[in-house]
Design a protein around this motif. Structure first.
Motif, PDB file in Angstrom:
ATOM      1  N   VAL A   1       1.027  14.843  -8.629  1.00 61.27           N
ATOM      2  CA  VAL A   1       0.679  13.662  -8.632  1.00 61.27           C
ATOM      3  C   VAL A   1       1.360  13.017  -9.966  1.00 61.27           C
ATOM      4  N   GLU A   2       1.764  13.781 -10.965  1.00 54.33           N
ATOM      5  CA  GLU A   2       2.249  13.228 -12.086  1.00 54.33           C
ATOM      6  C   GLU A   2       3.750  12.869 -11.818  1.00 54.33           C
ATOM      7  N   GLY A   3       4.230  13.777 -11.287  1.00 60.58           N
ATOM      8  CA  GLY A   3       5.891  13.632 -10.602  1.00 60.58           C
ATOM      9  C   GLY A   3       5.654  12.489  -9.796  1.00 60.58           C
ATOM     10  N   SER A   4       4.885  12.270  -8.794  1.00 55.24           N
ATOM     11  CA  SER A   4       5.130  11.334  -7.747  1.00 55.24           C
ATOM     12  C   SER A   4       4.904   9.773  -8.688  1.00 55.24           C
ATOM     13  N   LEU A   5       3.869   9.748  -9.460  1.00 56.03           N
ATOM     14  CA  LEU A   5       3.860   8.498 -10.129  1.00 56.03           C
ATOM     15  C   LEU A   5       4.889   7.937 -10.920  1.00 56.03           C
ATOM     16  N   GLU A   6       5.536   8.936 -11.648  1.00 53.63           N
ATOM     17  CA  GLU A   6       6.724   8.725 -12.349  1.00 53.63           C
ATOM     18  C   GLU A   6       7.657   8.159 -11.654  1.00 53.63           C
ATOM     19  N   ARG A   7       7.994   8.853 -10.428  1.00 61.50           N
ATOM     20  CA  ARG A   7       9.149   8.509  -9.733  1.00 61.50           C
ATOM     21  C   ARG A   7       8.825   7.020  -8.822  1.00 61.50           C
TER      22      ARG A   7
ATOM     23  N   ILE B   1      -1.807   5.930  -7.209  1.00 61.88           N
ATOM     24  CA  ILE B   1      -1.362   6.058  -5.570  1.00 61.88           C
ATOM     25  C   ILE B   1      -2.394   5.501  -4.857  1.00 61.88           C
ATOM     26  N   ASP B   2      -2.086   4.428  -3.803  1.00 58.14           N
ATOM     27  CA  ASP B   2      -3.245   3.985  -3.043  1.00 58.14           C
ATOM     28  C   ASP B   2      -3.647   5.068  -2.251  1.00 58.14           C
ATOM     29  N   LEU B   3      -2.955   5.887  -1.656  1.00 57.87           N
ATOM     30  CA  LEU B   3      -3.279   6.973  -0.455  1.00 57.87           C
ATOM     31  C   LEU B   3      -2.703   8.088  -0.780  1.00 57.87           C
TER      32      LEU B   3
ATOM     33  N   VAL C   1       1.069  -1.183   0.097  1.00 57.51           N
ATOM     34  CA  VAL C   1       0.209   0.133  -0.059  1.00 57.51           C
ATOM     35  C   VAL C   1       1.084   1.431   0.020  1.00 57.51           C
ATOM     36  N   VAL C   2       0.894   1.872  -1.181  1.00 50.12           N
ATOM     37  CA  VAL C   2       1.632   3.274  -1.134  1.00 50.12           C
ATOM     38  C   VAL C   2       1.148   4.255  -0.936  1.00 50.12           C
ATOM     39  N   ALA C   3       1.482   5.072  -0.053  1.00 47.60           N
ATOM     40  CA  ALA C   3       1.273   6.344   0.576  1.00 47.60           C
ATOM     41  C   ALA C   3       2.109   7.680   0.365  1.00 47.60           C
ATOM     42  N   THR C   4       1.859   8.505  -0.296  1.00 50.47           N
ATOM     43  CA  THR C   4       2.624   9.604  -0.547  1.00 50.47           C
ATOM     44  C   THR C   4       1.962  10.930  -0.254  1.00 50.47           C
ATOM     45  N   LYS C   5       2.795  12.089  -0.316  1.00 50.21           N
ATOM     46  CA  LYS C   5       2.015  13.326  -0.012  1.00 50.21           C
ATOM     47  C   LYS C   5       2.407  14.338  -0.852  1.00 50.21           C
ATOM     48  N   PHE C   6       1.678  15.478  -1.016  1.00 43.95           N
ATOM     49  CA  PHE C   6       2.199  16.525  -1.935  1.00 43.95           C
ATOM     50  C   PHE C   6       1.792  17.759  -0.913  1.00 43.95           C
ATOM     51  N   GLY C   7       2.293  18.994  -1.531  1.00 48.58           N
ATOM     52  CA  GLY C   7       1.730  20.188  -0.854  1.00 48.58           C
ATOM     53  C   GLY C   7       2.825  21.075  -0.080  1.00 48.58           C
ATOM     54  N   ILE C   8       3.906  20.352   0.095  1.00 47.71           N
ATOM     55  CA  ILE C   8       4.938  21.609   0.665  1.00 47.71           C
ATOM     56  C   ILE C   8       5.969  21.695  -0.245  1.00 47.71           C
TER      57      ILE C   8
END
Length: 338
Positions: free
Chosen positions: A111-117, A123-125, A88-95
Motif C-alpha cells: 500500500v505504501e508503494g502504491s500510494l507513492e506511485r 486509495i478509493d478501492l 475513483v482509483v482502484a488498485t491491487k496487491f498480492g501478486i
C-alpha cells in the motif's frame, strides 16, 4: 454506433458507500501484458485516453502494482495529477515474483508503494489481487482493515476469490467489490460466486468483458499480437483453440451487423445487461475504442438478442482454459474451497 453527448451514470458499487461510473477503464494494457503488433501506445497516448474517459463519464480507473510491474500505477498517477478528486482509483496487491502474498508485511509494503506511485494519500478501492494459500484470508483482511482505519484505503475488494473465502473476508470487514472475469465466453462465476456477491451486497467488477479483445473481433490470427504479448501463451489464443473460438466470434459478428453495432459493443452490452450491480472495466489504449465501449452502455438488448448471443457463444463450446496452467490454480474456480 457512434458516441453521442451522453455520459455514463454513477452508481453505488457495493453497499458500503462507494460510488463509481457504471463502466470503468482497465489500464493494465497501457503498460503490461498486451501489445498489438501494429500499435504500441506511448504514455502520452494512454494519458489522453484516461483524460477522454473522464469527459465521457468514466471515473473508475483500474490498475495494480503488478502491472509493469509498478509502471502502470505511475502512469495513472501522472494522468490524474491535478484532478485526483474526479476519479475513483482502484488498485491491487498480492501478486509477487514468488507467488501470491497476503501477509500483513506485504500488505503494508504494497500500500505504501502504491500510494507513492499514484501520488495520492488514499486509495478509493484496494483489492487483494489473488488469494494466498499460506496466509489465512482473515489475517490479510485484518491488516487491510487497519489501513481503512488509518485513512490510507477507503473500501476493500477481492479478486478471483472463492465464495467460501469471500464469506470469511466479509465477516472480518465489509467487502465492497469482487473483481472477476465475466464475458460471453467466461461464465464460470455465475454458478456460485456471483450469487454470493449478490447475497452479501457486494458489487461485481467484470474484467476482460471483451474476452481480452477476442470478442471484439480484433484478431484473425495470433500473429496479430506482438511477439511479447502475454495472450500468445493463453490457451484460448493458441493453435486450434484460436481457430475454434474464432468461429464463435464470427457468429457474434453476424449478430452485431444485424444490430448495427460492432461485435465488441454487442459483447459489452451483454455484460451490462446482467444487472446494475455489474461494472465492466474494458481496457483500451485508443480513444476510438474507448468511445465505442462507452457507447455500448446505451445499447438496449431484447430477450431475443440475449438469447441469440448466448446461443452463438455457448459457454461449454469455448476451447481452452482462461489462464495457462501455471497460473490457473490461482483462479477462483480452481481454488481450494475448504
Amino acid at each position: 454506433m457512434r458516441i453521442t453527448a451522453m455520459t455514463l451514470p454513477v452508481r453505488p458499487l457495493g453497499s458500503q458507500g462507494l460510488k463509481a461510473s457504471a463502466q470503468g477503464l482497465g489500464c493494465m494494457g497501457m503498460s503490461a501484458f498486451y501489445s498489438d503488433a501494429d500499435h504500441k501506445a506511448t504514455d502520452e497516448e494512454s494519458i489522453s485516453v484516461i483524460h477522454k474517459a473522464l469527459e465521457l463519464g468514466v471515473t473508475m480507473l483500474d490498475t495494480a502494482e503488478i502491472y509493469g510491474p509498478h509502471t502502470n500505477e505511475t502512469l495513472v498517477g501522472k494522468a490524474i495529477a491535478g484532478n485526483r478528486k474526479a476519479y475513483v482509483v482502484a488498485t491491487k496487491f498480492g501478486i509477487t515474483q514468488n507467488g501470491p502474498d497476503g501477509s500483513p508485511e506485504n500488505v503494508r509494503r504494497s500500500v505504501e508503494g502504491s500510494l507513492e506511485r499514484l501520488g495520492i494519500d488514499c486509495i478509493d478501492l484496494y483489492y487483494m489481487h489473488r488469494m494466498d494459500p499460506k496466509t489465512p484470508i482473515e489475517t490479510t483482511i485484518k491488516e487491510l482493515k487497519e489501513l481503512v482505519n488509518e485513512g490510507k484505503v477507503k473500501y476493500l475488494g477481492l479478486s478471483e476469490v472463492s465464495p467460501a473465502d469471500l464469506r470469511k473476508a466479509h465477516a472480518v470487514h465489509p467487502i465492497s467489490a469482487v473483481q472477476l472475469e465475466w464475458s460471453l465466453w467466461t461464465r464460470d462465476a455465475e454458478a456460485e460466486l456471483i450469487p454470493t456477491c449478490r447475497e452479501l451486497g457486494i458489487g461485481i467488477v467484470a474484467y476482460s468483458p471483451l474476452g481480452r479483445g477476442f470478442l471484439a473481433a480484433k484478431y484473425s490470427s495470433p500473429d496479430d499480437l506482438d511477439k511479447d504479448d502475454w495472450r500468445r501463451n493463453n490457451p484460448r489464443f493458441a493453435g486450434e483453440s484460436f481457430k475454434k473460438n474464432l468461429a464463435l466470434v464470427e457468429k457474434v459478428k453476424e449478430l452485431a451487423k444485424a444490430k448495427g453495432c460492432t461485435p465488441g459493443q454487442l459483447a459489452l452490452a451483454w455484460v451490462h445487461h446482467q444487472g446494475e450491480d455489474v461494472f465492466p472495466i474494458p481496457g483500451t489504449k485508443r480513444i476510438k475504442y474507448l468511445e465505442e465501449n462507452v457507447a455500448a452502455f446505451g445499447m438496449k438488448l431484447s430477450k431475443n438478442d440475449i438469447d441469440a448471443l448466448e446461443k452463438a457463444v455457448p459457454h461449454d463450446q469455448v476451447v481452452g482454459e482462461r489462464y495457462e496452467a501455471d497460473f490457473m490454480h490461482t483462479a477462483f474456480d480452481r481454488y481450494d474451497k475448504k
